[in-house]
Design a protein around this motif. Sequence first.
Motif, PDB file in Angstrom:
ATOM      1  N   HIS A 194      14.134  42.816  23.808  1.00 18.66           N
ATOM      2  CA  HIS A 194      13.342  42.477  24.999  1.00 18.66           C
ATOM      3  C   HIS A 194      14.253  42.227  26.195  1.00 18.66           C
ATOM      4  O   HIS A 194      13.962  42.650  27.321  1.00 18.66           O
ATOM      5  N   ASP A 197      15.449  45.416  27.862  1.00 15.53           N
ATOM      6  CA  ASP A 197      14.493  45.954  28.837  1.00 15.53           C
ATOM      7  C   ASP A 197      14.659  45.278  30.191  1.00 15.53           C
ATOM      8  O   ASP A 197      14.685  45.926  31.242  1.00 15.53           O
ATOM      9  N   CYS A 241      13.283  52.854  31.765  1.00 13.37           N
ATOM     10  CA  CYS A 241      12.670  51.619  31.290  1.00 13.37           C
ATOM     11  C   CYS A 241      11.581  51.903  30.268  1.00 13.37           C
ATOM     12  O   CYS A 241      11.481  51.229  29.235  1.00 13.37           O
ATOM     13  N   GLU A 245      11.709  50.888  26.410  1.00 14.77           N
ATOM     14  CA  GLU A 245      10.590  50.097  25.871  1.00 14.77           C
ATOM     15  C   GLU A 245      10.038  50.741  24.600  1.00 14.77           C
ATOM     16  O   GLU A 245       9.822  50.059  23.583  1.00 14.77           O
ATOM     17  N   VAL A 381       3.128  48.963  30.379  1.00 12.16           N
ATOM     18  CA  VAL A 381       4.499  49.444  30.211  1.00 12.16           C
ATOM     19  C   VAL A 381       5.004  50.082  31.506  1.00 12.16           C
ATOM     20  O   VAL A 381       6.143  49.854  31.930  1.00 12.16           O
TER      21      VAL A 381
END
Length: 528
Positions: A194, A197, A241, A245, A381
């Motif tokens: 996490h 990200d 990104c 993810e 997202v």
Amino acid sequence: MARPSRSGSAAWLVIGVLVALGLWAIGDLRINLATLADSAHNAVDFAGRMFPLDFPPPGELLALSGTTLAIVVSATVLSVLISAPLAVLAAANTTPGPAARPAARGLIVLARAMPDVVLAIVFFRIFGLGAITGVLAMGLHSVGMVGKLYADAIEQIDEGPRLAVRATGAGRLQELLAGVLPQVAPAFVATALHRLDINLRISVVLGFVGVNGLGYAIATALQRLDYRRGMAMALLVLLLCVLVELLSGAIRRALLRGGSDSAPSAGPGQVRPDWTAARIRRTGFLALATAVVLASVWGADLSPAQFLGALGHLGHTATLFWPPDTGGLLPTLLGDLVETVKIALAATVLGAALALPIGALAARNVAPSPRVARAFRVLIVLVRGLPELVLAIVFVVITGLGAVAGTLALCVGAIGLLGKLVADSLEEVDPGGEDALRATGATRWQVFFAATLPRAAPAFVAHVLYQLDVNIRSATLLGIVGAGGIGFDLLGASRVLEFGMVTTILLLVFGTVLLVELLALWLRRVVR
């Protein structure tokens, strides 16, 4: 019905006051439909100046992407290496003594309150240009989040295995490795992924203070008002990104959940489990992760000699930042700090109001169909992949310099983070109450408002308070592109080498974040 406790009533009163302050901030900053309507022609003009997007040659794109990913991965690994032992000291059940825990917790809070841009400015003075500045700035700042979540995970373990290991006469290190680490490994992995990200988006911010990679390319293009090139690079960051993810989600599922075909436990005389499909998949992801880390350290060109050699300038650099100095601008700094808090409050209230319905529609147990839930998960997202600094630049161009741009940028960012947290919290609600209401013939909306939402409300409060904490620090950073608040003073002071004022601004921001942190701790403890 049990009467609410005095502390519980006080907590809800404080929450009501925060919401009221947020609504007042929205009005005071003039965040309204009229403001947006007046800026509509600017949005059309900006779109005309942005399209068609102008991408650099593929070789340059790959080089910039590789540099950015190498710095981001290396910074995340550094934060994990520092956070793991710090979390052991900060956790109530593993700390070696009463003095170690508050000291470790204090270091974690300090790391969270230290804006990564400030750290980058400091390390730039020490190490100069190069990836090491970005790795240290992102890595040390990440300790604030990673260390806290690691310590929380350690405090939530089952004490049985650890006590069993201790009963065999094992030492403290063996107790941690055999009794604690296996239980917290899933949470550690999920937190690290996490944070990866988040660091990818932070890399765009650091590009504005000279850290190489896609962020620096975006900053250079936008400073030339070359919006076609700048927004093309921003789109690439968004795609990266989203890719990270999706990849991190696949890794989390493979490493943290064995699935239906997980390996059986070893029987008598069996040295290791069979190589099932789940075990092969997990091993493959572990090998891939190891290769990525090694390639990132090599690709970032981190030089131990450069690091050790530059430490000799540490004392001189420290004297530049101490003692703090206001330059006769303390009233201005305090006013800009108040504006930063107003931006954060307004963005949090607006973001929460939009994130609740979006997060609800992304939750599988609330959405009218799985297709709707997947669609809103994809939307979340995509929104999370938008770097807030790039959003701030877009809104500055559309609405002009000032707090409106910063508020709108943080509001969009809050939708991405809060939307995900809301959806996850709703999906984690015990379905027993929902099933009982459905059995009485209750409608979908009745089940949601009577069973699902009340059970998830305490988690919502914690998430919104966390978002307020994040927004105060983010509002500071967005000021460097003219989006209002004290960040503009921070960038100006660093550019004219007024490092004493940089320290003063840092202390003001740190004090504000610390107050919010203490308030959030109290509210999370009381609101159940």
